[in-house]
Design an enzyme around this catalytic site. Structure first.
Site, PDB file in Angstrom:
ATOM      1  N   ASN A 165     -32.343  40.258 -36.273  1.00 20.72           N
ATOM      2  CA  ASN A 165     -30.941  40.219 -35.847  1.00 20.72           C
ATOM      3  C   ASN A 165     -30.956  40.182 -34.323  1.00 20.72           C
ATOM      4  OD1 ASN A 165     -29.771  40.404 -38.447  1.00 20.72           O
ATOM      5  ND2 ASN A 165     -30.149  42.610 -38.470  1.00 20.72           N
TER       6      ASN A 165
ATOM      7  N   LYS B 110     -33.604  34.179 -38.459  1.00 17.74           N
ATOM      8  CA  LYS B 110     -32.698  34.617 -39.519  1.00 17.74           C
ATOM      9  C   LYS B 110     -31.386  33.884 -39.253  1.00 17.74           C
ATOM     10  CE  LYS B 110     -30.284  38.813 -41.166  1.00 17.74           C
ATOM     11  NZ  LYS B 110     -30.300  40.290 -41.219  1.00 17.74           N
TER      12      LYS B 110
ATOM     13  N   GLU C 252     -26.209  37.574 -43.318  1.00 17.55           N
ATOM     14  CA  GLU C 252     -25.603  38.841 -42.889  1.00 17.55           C
ATOM     15  C   GLU C 252     -24.947  38.712 -41.511  1.00 17.55           C
ATOM     16  OE1 GLU C 252     -28.890  41.664 -43.422  1.00 17.55           O
ATOM     17  OE2 GLU C 252     -28.255  41.927 -45.490  1.00 17.55           O
TER      18      GLU C 252
ATOM     19  N   ARG D   5     -26.252  37.629 -56.396  1.00 19.48           N
ATOM     20  CA  ARG D   5     -27.058  37.588 -55.166  1.00 19.48           C
ATOM     21  C   ARG D   5     -28.514  37.222 -55.446  1.00 19.48           C
ATOM     22  NH1 ARG D   5     -27.486  42.489 -50.722  1.00 19.48           N
ATOM     23  NH2 ARG D   5     -29.584  42.005 -49.995  1.00 19.48           N
TER      24      ARG D   5
ATOM     25  N   LYS E  78     -38.691  36.884 -49.005  1.00 18.56           N
ATOM     26  CA  LYS E  78     -38.871  38.293 -49.379  1.00 18.56           C
ATOM     27  C   LYS E  78     -39.492  38.369 -50.772  1.00 18.56           C
ATOM     28  CE  LYS E  78     -35.388  40.541 -46.510  1.00 18.56           C
ATOM     29  NZ  LYS E  78     -34.327  41.552 -46.392  1.00 18.56           N
TER      30      LYS E  78
ATOM     31  N   ASP F 186     -33.610  42.696 -52.127  1.00 18.86           N
ATOM     32  CA  ASP F 186     -33.895  43.206 -50.784  1.00 18.86           C
ATOM     33  C   ASP F 186     -34.778  44.450 -50.830  1.00 18.86           C
ATOM     34  OD1 ASP F 186     -33.835  43.611 -48.103  1.00 18.86           O
ATOM     35  OD2 ASP F 186     -31.748  44.222 -47.974  1.00 18.86           O
TER      36      ASP F 186
ATOM     37  N   GLU G 197     -37.483  51.298 -46.069  1.00 19.56           N
ATOM     38  CA  GLU G 197     -36.018  51.369 -46.081  1.00 19.56           C
ATOM     39  C   GLU G 197     -35.479  51.924 -47.404  1.00 19.56           C
ATOM     40  OE1 GLU G 197     -34.157  47.618 -45.219  1.00 19.56           O
ATOM     41  OE2 GLU G 197     -32.131  48.407 -45.528  1.00 19.56           O
TER      42      GLU G 197
ATOM     43  N   GLU H 283     -40.417  55.963 -57.790  1.00 22.26           N
ATOM     44  CA  GLU H 283     -39.622  55.117 -58.683  1.00 22.26           C
ATOM     45  C   GLU H 283     -38.981  55.946 -59.798  1.00 22.26           C
ATOM     46  OE1 GLU H 283     -41.972  52.378 -61.075  1.00 22.26           O
ATOM     47  OE2 GLU H 283     -40.327  50.943 -61.055  1.00 22.26           O
TER      48      GLU H 283
ATOM     49  N   TRP I 154     -21.572  43.616 -51.245  1.00 24.88           N
ATOM     50  CA  TRP I 154     -22.943  43.179 -50.974  1.00 24.88           C
ATOM     51  C   TRP I 154     -23.679  42.542 -52.160  1.00 24.88           C
ATOM     52  CZ3 TRP I 154     -24.406  43.014 -46.003  1.00 24.88           C
ATOM     53  CH2 TRP I 154     -23.663  43.755 -45.091  1.00 24.88           C
TER      54      TRP I 154
END
Ligand code: GCV
Length: 679
Positions: free
Chosen positions: A199, A279, A283, A333, A357, A362, A390, A512, A542
């Site tokens: 970004n 990118k 987003e 998505r 990815k 994501d 993340e 998990e 999203w």
């Protein structure tokens, strides 16, 4: 701020056999010099040997020194040289240990391999030294890259280990820490680094101007000494922000001219720059869609501008509609990457690489492999994974990710045909083997920062190290890598290995089980993505839903639902399509499943949800208890740092357990068969 040496923390060992006292360094440049320096440092610190430099191997006989051998670093020019960039061979010939590289980087990797054999007290060291083994390695992937999401103000997007060590207050930092970072990266096999966030905003847009180019040249040179190419993330709208154009339309001649002039300037200042990561249309970032153009138009325009300098454009496929209506059950998505990029297969320039990815969403705890790898056949491809945790505990919870990455690399795409005869796993594709490509490889979103231990959680450094090692040699197992990392970081004490190895190896499964079993994903707090929040993203824009109701949970992505399953090649498409054949760890990713559905274990779905969360939290607590055994074995600060994180994880896992179990108990009205407390 001080910092640790991480896995380059050399420990003196009297039991190491190191019968050398002289070092000959063949012709070469700065990488050879760095390789020599690394070897001399390690020989001194591990074996207590001061290696003296000699110009010629014959010298050792001439000056009469007997009994000790020579190590010779060389890039041979004959046909017998190691094959290609980064390749190396280590062999003993008449008392001379030759570390030969296909290029200088190969020599550097060979040196780090030898050091690793010493650090891990590997039996291969004795075999090498007795001439019984010739060690030959060649990188599996041409590009082995780290993507830092560092901002110029020093913050890091999704950073969990402090601030940036590349930037502070809009200045580039260049010092000992930068060098030590490069050493760590190179020692694990990394050969390319993007230093700034994808970004690209504000000052970061100005990285490609004279404001930063001189310092970038110095950084590129420093990286180059360790065989690492510097890359930058680029703002697609730079023609507007830097030159005041009213457009960044890739087909507009003024825009094309801007980029050509800009690249002339950039490469004149930083000739070894590897290229750019972009990118676009993602987003909120600008891109070709605004002008009715496609991603090939955008990427090729930049590719043309960098091509005279051998530059590469790495174009991300993380393009999806992030303003979705949660009521809309058809838009998915997960489909977006494939829908956007498959029609463009074969239309990208040779120096464009699509960076994909690992999953279609994501970086969730578990996702299926992106179907783009199965589809694209005439486009350079790179796999993008996220070492930054993340969605996997943010380096406060332990989650060793190499087992996940192994599964991704081993995924059979059937791109080579439904009969399965071809070698067509993700590893075969991104290494360039399947389609005979040379611009391809693996990238990881980096998990480092300026914290003392580089990664916040000391044990998260295994992901940094592990990514590099795996990208260099996809044939290594997750366990081999974990063993190496533990021994290099903490030494070869058997008790340490006994405790830490199972902790690392079980950690993904533990995380998990109390956060996101059966591929459900996304039950996190919005924005910062830490901690449980079942409906955190359920009614948002999203495209990240679990679709739970009083009957069941999960997203129907079959042909009856969003149609996502059809993006895979057969037999994968059919396997995912039917609930009975869908791998259970991904069941809720592909299907909306009734709570009373019986899994292969015989348990109902709802009971599995309860059990998984109870067991996961219990295993997190057991990890903490196991770790306490290392009280006397680790340095006190290291022990305490890790212990505190494991304690937090153990407590936090209970929060996950109770929130999720309570939600599903209230939603389904079905009690736990075992009568445990659900609130
Ligand atoms: C750098 C996710 C992350 C964003 C990240 C984005 C991306 O959405 O939450 O922080 O932006 O992925 O990969 O571009």
């Amino acid at each position: 701020m001080g910092y640790t040496k991480a896995w380059l923390n050399y420990k003196r060992s009297d039991s190491i056999r190191f019968p050398f006292d002289a070092l000959r360094v063949g012709a070469g440049g700065t990488i050879m010099e760095r390789a020599a320096g690394e070897l001399a440092l390690a020989a001194g610190e591990i074996a207590g040997t001061a290696l003296r430099r000699i110009a010629d191997i014959a010298e050792t006989e001439q000056d009469g020194s007997k009994g000790k051998g020579v190590i010779s670093l060389e890039v041979p020019e004959d046909a017998d040289a190691p094959d290609g960039a980064g390749a190396f061979r280590i062999s003993l010939e008449e008392g001379v240990l030759r570390i030969q590289g296909g290029d200088e980087s190969g020599v550097l990797y060979g040196v780090f391999e030898l050091i690793r054999l010493m650090q891990t007290a590997s039996p291969n060291l004795s075999r090498l030294l007795s001439g019984k083994l010739i060690l030959e390695k060649k990188p599996s992937n041409p590009l082995r890259m780290l993507n830092h999401w560092d901002n110029l103000d020093g913050s890091i997007e999704r950073g969990y280990a402090g601030n940036s060590f590349f930037f502070e207050k809009e200045r580039l930092l260049l010092g000992e820490r930068t060098r030590d970072y490069a050493r760590l990266a190179a020692s694990a096999g990394i050969n390319a680094v993007v230093i700034n966030n994808v970004n690209v905003r504000g000052a970061a847009t100005w990285l490609i101007t004279e404001r930063y180019l001189p310092q970038l040249a110095a950084l590129s040179q420093l990286f180059g000494e360790y065989g690492i190419a510097l890359y930058l993330s680029l703002n697609f709208a730079a023609p507007m922000e830097l030159a005041g154009l009213d457009t960044c339309d890739p087909l507009d001649e003024r825009v094309q001219e801007f980029w050509k002039r800009k690249m002339l300037e950039v490469y004149a200042a930083v000739p070894d720059l590897g290229g750019f990561l972009v990118k676009a249309d993602s987003e909120g970032r600008p891109g070709p869609f605004t002008y009715g153009r496609n991603h090939a138009d955008g990427a090729n325009m930049l590719a043309e501008a960098v091509s005279p300098y051998g530059g590469k454009i790495i174009w991300r496929c993380f393009v999806y509609n992030c303003s979705q209506d949660w009521r809309d059950r058809k838009t998915d998505r997960a489909r977006a990457g494939y829908d956007n990029f498959m029609p463009l297969d074969g239309r990208f320039s040779d120096n464009v690489i699509l960076q994909i990815k690992n999953g279609p969403m994501d970086f969730q705890v578990r996702e299926p492999v992106s179907p783009l790898f199965s589809g694209l056949r005439a486009t350079n491809q790179m796999l993008e994974v996220q070492a930054a945790q993340e969605y996997t505990g943010q380096q406060r919870h332990l989650c060793y990710l190499v087992p996940m990455w192994k599964e991704i690399l081993d995924f059979k795409t059937y791109a080579g045909g439904e009969d399965g005869a071809a070698a067509d796993t993700v590893a075969d594709i991104v290494s360039g083997r399947l389609y005979e490509q040379t611009d391809c490889g693996m990238a990881a979103v980096a998990n480092t920062g300026n914290d003392e231990n580089w990664t916040g959680h000391d044990l998260a450094a295994a992901n940094f190290y592990g990514f590099g090692r795996l990208a260099f040699d996809t044939g290594l197992s997750a366990e081999e890598i974990a063993r190496e990392w533990i021994a290099c970081t903490f030494g070869t004490n058997a008790e340490i290995m006994k405790v830490l190895l199972p902790m690392l190896m079980d950690s993904w499964s533990i995380y998990e089980s109390y956060t996101s079993p059966l591929g459900i994903g996304w039950m996190v707090n919005p924005s910062h993505h830490y901690g449980p929040n079942v409906d955190g993203y359920e009614y948002d824009r999203w495209g990240t839903y679990h679709r739970s109701d009083c009957h069941g949970m999960g997203v129907d992505r079959t042909t009856e639902g969003t149609g996502y399953t059809a993006q895979y090649n057969e037999p994968n498409a059919s396997m995912y399509e039917a609930m009975e054949t869908c791998p259970e760890e991904l069941l809720l990713f592909f299907h909306h499943v009734p709570y009373q559905y019986r899994l292969k274990s015989g348990k109902t779905l709802i009971q599995h949800i309860y059990d998984s969360h109870f067991e996961g939290a219990m295993r997190a607590q057991e990890m903490l208890e196991q770790f306490r055994r290392l009280d006397k074995f680790l340095e006190p600060e290291v022990y305490e740092r890790i212990r505190a994180r494991l304690k937090h994880q153990s407590d936090h896992s209970k929060e996950w357990r109770d929130r999720i179990n309570t939600y599903y108990f209230r939603m389904s009205g079905i009690p736990d068969e075992k009568g445990r407390t659900i609130y």
